[in-house]
Design a protein around this motif. Structure first.
Motif, PDB file in Angstrom:
ATOM      1  N   LEU A  94      -0.808   5.401  -6.734  1.00 25.72           N
ATOM      2  CA  LEU A  94      -1.709   6.469  -6.300  1.00 25.72           C
ATOM      3  C   LEU A  94      -3.149   5.979  -6.296  1.00 25.72           C
ATOM      4  O   LEU A  94      -3.891   6.176  -5.322  1.00 25.72           O
ATOM      5  CB  LEU A  94      -1.566   7.668  -7.241  1.00 25.72           C
ATOM      6  CG  LEU A  94      -2.497   8.851  -6.944  1.00 25.72           C
ATOM      7  CD1 LEU A  94      -2.028   9.600  -5.697  1.00 25.72           C
ATOM      8  CD2 LEU A  94      -2.559   9.803  -8.142  1.00 25.72           C
ATOM      9  N   TYR A  95      -3.566   5.319  -7.361  1.00 23.40           N
ATOM     10  CA  TYR A  95      -4.933   4.808  -7.434  1.00 23.40           C
ATOM     11  C   TYR A  95      -5.170   3.757  -6.352  1.00 23.40           C
ATOM     12  O   TYR A  95      -6.217   3.754  -5.697  1.00 23.40           O
ATOM     13  CB  TYR A  95      -5.211   4.220  -8.819  1.00 23.40           C
ATOM     14  CG  TYR A  95      -5.712   5.237  -9.813  1.00 23.40           C
ATOM     15  CD1 TYR A  95      -7.067   5.426 -10.016  1.00 23.40           C
ATOM     16  CD2 TYR A  95      -4.826   6.028 -10.542  1.00 23.40           C
ATOM     17  CE1 TYR A  95      -7.544   6.356 -10.923  1.00 23.40           C
ATOM     18  CE2 TYR A  95      -5.280   6.973 -11.456  1.00 23.40           C
ATOM     19  CZ  TYR A  95      -6.645   7.131 -11.636  1.00 23.40           C
ATOM     20  OH  TYR A  95      -7.107   8.068 -12.525  1.00 23.40           O
ATOM     21  N   GLY A 118      -3.663   3.453  -3.475  1.00 28.71           N
ATOM     22  CA  GLY A 118      -3.710   4.104  -2.163  1.00 28.71           C
ATOM     23  C   GLY A 118      -5.024   4.815  -1.908  1.00 28.71           C
ATOM     24  O   GLY A 118      -5.568   4.753  -0.794  1.00 28.71           O
ATOM     25  N   PHE A 119      -5.560   5.491  -2.917  1.00 31.75           N
ATOM     26  CA  PHE A 119      -6.844   6.173  -2.752  1.00 31.75           C
ATOM     27  C   PHE A 119      -7.981   5.169  -2.569  1.00 31.75           C
ATOM     28  O   PHE A 119      -8.881   5.378  -1.755  1.00 31.75           O
ATOM     29  CB  PHE A 119      -7.123   7.085  -3.947  1.00 31.75           C
ATOM     30  CG  PHE A 119      -6.712   8.509  -3.714  1.00 31.75           C
ATOM     31  CD1 PHE A 119      -7.645   9.479  -3.404  1.00 31.75           C
ATOM     32  CD2 PHE A 119      -5.378   8.881  -3.792  1.00 31.75           C
ATOM     33  CE1 PHE A 119      -7.278  10.791  -3.174  1.00 31.75           C
ATOM     34  CE2 PHE A 119      -4.994  10.189  -3.561  1.00 31.75           C
ATOM     35  CZ  PHE A 119      -5.939  11.150  -3.254  1.00 31.75           C
ATOM     36  N   ALA A 134      -0.565  13.966  -1.763  1.00 31.41           N
ATOM     37  CA  ALA A 134      -1.382  14.046  -2.972  1.00 31.41           C
ATOM     38  C   ALA A 134      -2.606  14.929  -2.737  1.00 31.41           C
ATOM     39  O   ALA A 134      -2.959  15.771  -3.580  1.00 31.41           O
ATOM     40  CB  ALA A 134      -1.816  12.649  -3.399  1.00 31.41           C
ATOM     41  N   GLN A 185       0.834  -1.199   0.000  1.00 28.41           N
ATOM     42  CA  GLN A 185       0.000   0.000   0.000  1.00 28.41           C
ATOM     43  C   GLN A 185       0.873   1.255   0.000  1.00 28.41           C
ATOM     44  O   GLN A 185       1.960   1.269   0.597  1.00 28.41           O
ATOM     45  CB  GLN A 185      -0.909   0.009   1.239  1.00 28.41           C
ATOM     46  CG  GLN A 185      -1.932  -1.106   1.254  1.00 28.41           C
ATOM     47  CD  GLN A 185      -2.945  -0.963   0.121  1.00 28.41           C
ATOM     48  OE1 GLN A 185      -3.193   0.130  -0.371  1.00 28.41           O
ATOM     49  NE2 GLN A 185      -3.511  -2.077  -0.286  1.00 28.41           N
ATOM     50  N   ALA A 186       0.404   2.284  -0.666  1.00 28.59           N
ATOM     51  CA  ALA A 186       1.088   3.566  -0.607  1.00 28.59           C
ATOM     52  C   ALA A 186       1.022   4.098   0.821  1.00 28.59           C
ATOM     53  O   ALA A 186       0.011   3.951   1.508  1.00 28.59           O
ATOM     54  CB  ALA A 186       0.423   4.549  -1.567  1.00 28.59           C
ATOM     55  N   ALA A 200       3.453  13.396  -5.282  1.00 26.15           N
ATOM     56  CA  ALA A 200       3.389  12.555  -4.082  1.00 26.15           C
ATOM     57  C   ALA A 200       4.525  11.536  -4.025  1.00 26.15           C
ATOM     58  O   ALA A 200       4.679  10.840  -3.011  1.00 26.15           O
ATOM     59  CB  ALA A 200       2.049  11.833  -4.032  1.00 26.15           C
ATOM     60  N   PRO A 216       0.464   6.367   3.978  1.00 26.30           N
ATOM     61  CA  PRO A 216      -0.526   7.442   4.218  1.00 26.30           C
ATOM     62  C   PRO A 216       0.057   8.829   3.993  1.00 26.30           C
ATOM     63  O   PRO A 216      -0.646   9.737   3.527  1.00 26.30           O
ATOM     64  CB  PRO A 216      -0.917   7.214   5.684  1.00 26.30           C
ATOM     65  CG  PRO A 216      -0.699   5.754   5.916  1.00 26.30           C
ATOM     66  CD  PRO A 216       0.520   5.408   5.102  1.00 26.30           C
ATOM     67  N   ILE A 248      -0.258   9.767   0.386  1.00 24.63           N
ATOM     68  CA  ILE A 248      -1.635  10.110   0.024  1.00 24.63           C
ATOM     69  C   ILE A 248      -1.983  11.498   0.546  1.00 24.63           C
ATOM     70  O   ILE A 248      -2.652  12.280  -0.140  1.00 24.63           O
ATOM     71  CB  ILE A 248      -2.616   9.049   0.556  1.00 24.63           C
ATOM     72  CG1 ILE A 248      -2.291   7.669  -0.049  1.00 24.63           C
ATOM     73  CG2 ILE A 248      -4.051   9.440   0.226  1.00 24.63           C
ATOM     74  CD1 ILE A 248      -2.293   7.622  -1.554  1.00 24.63           C
ATOM     75  N   ARG A 249      -1.487  11.831   1.757  1.00 24.23           N
ATOM     76  CA  ARG A 249      -1.728  13.197   2.281  1.00 24.23           C
ATOM     77  C   ARG A 249      -1.064  14.236   1.389  1.00 24.23           C
ATOM     78  O   ARG A 249      -1.639  15.305   1.137  1.00 24.23           O
ATOM     79  CB  ARG A 249      -1.214  13.302   3.711  1.00 24.23           C
ATOM     80  CG  ARG A 249      -2.084  12.605   4.750  1.00 24.23           C
ATOM     81  CD  ARG A 249      -1.763  13.092   6.150  1.00 24.23           C
ATOM     82  NE  ARG A 249      -0.386  12.789   6.530  1.00 24.23           N
ATOM     83  CZ  ARG A 249       0.003  11.649   7.091  1.00 24.23           C
ATOM     84  NH1 ARG A 249      -0.888  10.695   7.344  1.00 24.23           N
ATOM     85  NH2 ARG A 249       1.273  11.454   7.414  1.00 24.23           N
ATOM     86  N   PRO A 266      -8.425   8.985  -7.181  1.00 21.54           N
ATOM     87  CA  PRO A 266      -7.983  10.371  -6.968  1.00 21.54           C
ATOM     88  C   PRO A 266      -8.732  11.378  -7.826  1.00 21.54           C
ATOM     89  O   PRO A 266      -8.973  12.511  -7.389  1.00 21.54           O
ATOM     90  CB  PRO A 266      -6.489  10.323  -7.323  1.00 21.54           C
ATOM     91  CG  PRO A 266      -6.293   9.060  -8.075  1.00 21.54           C
ATOM     92  CD  PRO A 266      -7.309   8.108  -7.585  1.00 21.54           C
TER      93      PRO A 266
END
Length: 332
Positions: free
Chosen positions: A249-250, A252-253, A221, A212-213, A242, A215, A218-219, A261
């Motif tokens: 990215l996808y 992680g979101f 981003a 997983q990306a 990010a 956190p 993601i913040r 995203p």
């Protein structure tokens, strides 16, 4: 489909030499010959160029043989919507028709033959754009030339998904507004390139995305989206900031927020438009002006998305704000 790209006519001619020269300018140098005696060309070429993608439609009106020079700078996705064509590669012959498209890669040596009634859609995909998208999307460098399996079957689930996407994109290229806007054009092009990389067989490894990306990424981003919410953004812009691949990215979101995203970005923009509409009540600003200022170019889709998120049309928000403003002035 016979009217697709009708506003983007490039060529209508019976002259073989002129046809060959003009099609060479759009695609690549090639030999063009009539396959049978007593035939004459009735060529029609329609083409709309974007940034990394060009959408086209081509028919010759005769049975022809085409021997192109190997592509150097682009990929060619071909979708016959009527008739058929045969693709001759060193590994064999592939038949292409309304149920089976072809995707030809750079450096391949091949020839093609078109049936007399063949009418095909095609997408010219810039090699530089697709390779750059591969690197950003997977977060790794491709090994040698990115090469696809040449046939795409539309009677299989992944092919069906690609066909639905192509139908929408060709209709949009033909009649819509999305390719007029740099930001929306970038989204359209990235969507197709992502679909090709995810759905089709090719010779490149796919990175294991089970991690997983973080956190924090993601913040970053989200902070970038909030700071640039009115600017033309695509997923790759956000991922680069990010420090992620677009695919991560996808992932992680989806894991952290349960949405993509770009859906998250759209929601941010809708909230911004709503606040602007409330603040504009009683002024001269229009819904169209504010929607465009916040990055929405397709007004019909914007109104539908706004209503889905807020339960009313943007015009109702503007009118309601004006009524509240008049009511406040009356009470004062």
């Amino acid at each position: 489909m016979s009217t697709l790209l009708q506003h983007y006519a490039q060529l209508q001619s019976q002259d073989l030499r002129y046809v060959r020269e003009h099609v060479s300018e759009v695609l690549c140098p090639h030999r063009l010959s009539l396959a049978g005696g007593g035939q004459s060309l009735e060529t029609a070429l329609f083409y709309r160029q974007g940034d990394s993608l060009g959408f086209g439609r081509l028919s010759y009106g005769a049975q022809v043989t085409i021997e192109p020079e190997p592509f150097q700078n682009f990929y060619l996705l071909q979708v016959p919507i009527r008739g058929k064509e045969e693709i001759h590669l060193h590994q064999g012959m592939y038949a292409s028709n309304a149920q089976a498209a072809s995707l030809l890669s750079p450096n391949q040596v091949f020839s093609m033959s078109h049936s007399e009634e063949a009418d095909k859609l095609f997408v010219r995909i810039a090699r530089q754009g697709l390779e750059a998208h591969y690197r950003q999307y997977f977060g790794q460098t491709h090994r040698g030339v990115l090469e696809f399996f040449p046939i795409i079957r539309f009677d299989e689930p992944k092919g069906q998904t690609l066909w639905r996407l192509l139908c929408w994109q060709f209709n949009e290229a033909s009649e819509g507004l999305m390719l007029d806007s740099p930001s929306m054009r970038a989204c359209v092009e990235e969507t197709l390139m992502t679909a090709l990389l995810e759905l089709l067989a090719h010779n490149q490894p796919l990175r294991d995305e089970r991690r997983q990306a973080a956190p924090a990424a993601i913040r970053r981003a989200i902070e970038y989206m909030e700071a640039h919410v009115t600017e033309p953004l695509v997923a790759s812009d956000i991922a680069k900031y990010a420090g992620l691949s677009t695919r991560s990215l996808y992932a992680g979101f989806r894991a952290g927020l349960g949405q993509t995203p770009m859906v998250y970005l759209k929601s941010l923009r809708l909230k911004g438009v709503r606040q602007a509409l409330l603040e504009a009540a009683g002024g001269s600003a229009s819904v169209t002006d504010l929607a465009m200022a916040w990055g929405f170019g397709h007004l019909g889709q914007f109104a539908a998305d706004y209503r889905a998120q807020f339960g009313e049309l943007p015009s109702q928000t503007l009118q309601g704000g004006a009524r509240r403003l008049r009511s406040g002035a009356t009470h004062n």
